[in-house]
Structures are given as structure tokens and as C-alpha cells.
Design a protein around this motif. Structure first.
Motif, PDB file in Angstrom:
ATOM      1  N   HIS A 102       6.312  -0.175  -1.083  1.00  0.00           N
ATOM      2  CA  HIS A 102       6.097   0.669  -2.262  1.00  0.00           C
ATOM      3  C   HIS A 102       7.314   1.543  -2.555  1.00  0.00           C
ATOM      4  CE1 HIS A 102       1.946  -0.558  -2.429  1.00  0.00           C
ATOM      5  NE2 HIS A 102       1.738  -0.157  -1.189  1.00  0.00           N
ATOM      6  N   THR A 124      -2.340  -3.308  -1.267  1.00  0.00           N
ATOM      7  CA  THR A 124      -1.672  -2.001  -1.304  1.00  0.00           C
ATOM      8  C   THR A 124      -1.452  -1.476   0.118  1.00  0.00           C
ATOM      9  OG1 THR A 124      -2.658  -1.490  -3.443  1.00  0.00           O
ATOM     10  CG2 THR A 124      -1.899   0.382  -2.127  1.00  0.00           C
ATOM     11  N   TYR A 127      -1.504   5.319  -6.776  1.00  0.00           N
ATOM     12  CA  TYR A 127      -0.687   4.961  -7.933  1.00  0.00           C
ATOM     13  C   TYR A 127      -0.774   6.116  -8.916  1.00  0.00           C
ATOM     14  CZ  TYR A 127      -0.693   0.289  -5.910  1.00  0.00           C
ATOM     15  OH  TYR A 127      -0.530  -0.779  -5.068  1.00  0.00           O
ATOM     16  N   VAL A 147       4.346   5.497  -7.163  1.00  0.00           N
ATOM     17  CA  VAL A 147       3.468   5.238  -6.019  1.00  0.00           C
ATOM     18  C   VAL A 147       3.731   6.315  -4.968  1.00  0.00           C
ATOM     19  CG1 VAL A 147       2.640   3.566  -4.333  1.00  0.00           C
ATOM     20  CG2 VAL A 147       3.770   2.754  -6.394  1.00  0.00           C
TER      21      VAL A 147
END
Ligand code: ADP
Ligand code: ADP
Length: 240
Positions: free
Chosen positions: A56, A47, A13, A62
Motif C-alpha cells: 500500500h 488489503t 482507504y 491508504v
């Protein structure tokens, strides 16, 4: 056979604070097995799972690097359009929202979009088959035309499992699918998953060791974005 595989998969991130949430994960998910990804809150489970389905891509800030292969074909850097990719890799979140349609249409929708039926009877049969697979048919057979939003949260969770399975994915990703439910609904959904595990390739994220022990064939333990152990369930829980 391996259905899904990641090589050196990393997710960072890049917002206000840089967070390396997943740090170079190599894993492969075998056919017709349920693999549970476990680990403490914040270790990168969700994630990682989202990266498998390119979820994502639709978020800013990201970065995903490394490779994902679905039956040997790259998932990133490919011309396969997103809808086809997401048909082949089903994803069910913790707290899914049904389409603002009837119970029947929630399951039929993907079959219509992907042209996976050849007559009205065939569509009816498939809707029934998948509602049965998630143990929902007996609860909804008399009100298939009612809005899906009127179902309980546990029924909605099972409906969304049926919706994903109906389009015949290669693999089903489940992200904490019992966590948002009351204990009785959670138990029902877990029983449904146990049944599905006999027939499908499932990758499931859970924070519950006990749930992994009850459901999984294979267990992966993630910690701070890295794989600490990946093993069959028996070995995993025998050698602490
Ligand atoms: P888990 O699913 O194991 O609880 P997550 O994948 O949700 O872990 O989170 C992994 C790490 O990434 C945590 O440190 C979390 O705070 C961080 N994180 C998750 N989503 C975001 C985001 N959108 N932006 C910034 N950091 C995030
Ligand atoms: P889950 O438990 O399903 O992984 P979370 O509660 O961790 O979800 O996160 C919910 C949402 O908040 C997600 O969209 C996630 O990406 C985002 N998020 C989580 N941690 C952070 C963070 N540290 N900074 C920004 N967004 C975050």
C-alpha cells in the motif's frame, strides 16, 4: 516458530469514501505451514495481504497502522530497503505479468539482482530447480530462451511462483492465484501449491472454502475486516 506476525494491523482507504477495510488484526503465521485467509468478497483479504508486503506504500489515500514483524523484526519503520523486504516476503498476485524476458531470465533475474549465485552453472542449476518445484520444467526445458509472454496463463502463474521462490524468501504471499485461470490450469497450480506447502511458509488468500480445505494447514476467516476464527484446518472445518 512464527515467521510473520501482525499486531493490531489496520488499513483504511481514505479516498472519496472512507473504508476501514482491515480493523486491527492480530495474527501469526507459523513456519512451514500454509495458512489460508478466507472470507466473502470485500472482507479485506487482499488489503490485509498487501499490507504484509507494504504494497500500500506505493498507493495514495491508504493508511496503514499497527505492526508487522518478519522473524521478530519490524517490517514498517525500518531501514531495510524495499527490494530486500520484497525478496524476503514474496508476493504473487492473481494475474501476474512476466518480465518481458525469456523464460530462463524470468527466474534468473532476481538471482542476478540479489547476487544469489556464484557461477553460470550454479545459476542454471537454480533456474532448473525452481522450474521443477513449480512443475514447469518438463513443459519448458526445450525452450528456455523463448519469451515468457508466450506461455499459457497457468504456466505464467507457475513461472511467477518460481520467480518468487528462487530468491529464497522467508514467506510467500499468494493472492487468489488460481482465480483467473481456466479449470485445468487452476487445478495444475493448486497441485503445485500443495507440493510447495510441504517446504515453504505460505499465506494464501482465497475466496474458496474448498480450496482452503484441500490445501491449508491453518485457516483464518475474515469478515468485515476482522478475524472471526483462526484455527487449524481440521478444527476449523469440524466445528461449523
Ligand atoms: P477481498 O480481497 O476480501 O475481496 P478487499 O481487500 O479487496 O477484499 O476489499 C476490502 C474493502 O476495501 C472492500 O470494501 C473494498 O471495496 C475496499 N477497497 C479495496 N481497495 C480499495 C481502494 N483502492 N480504494 C477504496 N476502497 C477499496
Ligand atoms: P482483488 O480481487 O485482487 O482483491 P479487486 O478486484 O478487489 O482485486 O480490486 C482490483 C483493484 O481495484 C485493486 O487495485 C483494488 O485496490 C481496487 N479497488 C477495489 N475495490 C475498490 C473500491 N471500492 N474503490 C476503489 N478501488 C477499489
Amino acid at each position: 516458530d512464527t515467521v510473520l506476525e501482525t499486531r493490531n494491523l489496520a488499513v483504511t482507504y481514505t479516498g472519496d469514501r472512507r473504508v476501514e477495510a482491515v480493523k486491527g488484526v492480530d495474527l501469526s503465521f507459523p513456519e512451514n505451514r500454509l495458512t489460508a485467509i478466507i472470507g466473502p468478497s470485500g472482507c479485506g483479504k487482499s488489503t490485509y495481504l498487501k499490507a504484509l508486503d507494504r504494497l500500500h506504500d506505493i498507493q495514495p489515500n491508504v493508511e496503514v497502522t499497527g505492526e508487522v514483524y518478519l522473524r521478530g523484526e519490524p517490517v514498517y519503520d525500518t531501514d531495510v530497503p524495499a527490494p530486500e523486504l520484497r525478496r524476503r516476503i514474496g508476493y504473487v498476485p492473481q494475474d501476474p505479468t512476466p518480465l518481458p524476458l525469456s523464460i530462463y531470465e524470468n527466474v534468473a533475474y532476481g538471482l542476478r539482482i540479489h547476487d544469489l549465485h556464484d557461477s553460470k552453472d550454479d545459476l542454471d542449476d537454480r533456474v532448473e530447480r525452481y522450474l521443477r518445484q513449480v512443475d514447469l520444467w518438463d513443459e519448458v526445458a526445450d525452450r528456455l530462451d523463448a519469451p515468457a509472454a508466450g506461455l499459457s496463463t497457468g504456466q505464467i502463474q507457475r513461472l511467477c511462483l518460481a520467480r518468487s521462490l528462487a530468491v529464497e524468501p522467508d514467506v510467500l504471499l499468494c493472492d487468489e492465484v488460481t482465480s483467473a485461470l481456466d479449470p485445468v490450469s487452476a487445478e495444475n497450480v493448486e497441485e503445485t501449491l500443495a507440493g510447495l506447502a510441504e517446504e515453504y511458509t505460505i499465506v494464501m488468500v482465497t475466496h474458496s472454502m474448498d480450496q482452503a480445505r484441500r490445501l491449508a494447514d491453518e485457516v483464518v476467516f475474515l469478515y468485515l475486516g476482522e478475524v472471526v476464527e483462526a484455527n487449524d484446518v481440521r478444527s476449523f472445518f469440524e466445528n461449523p
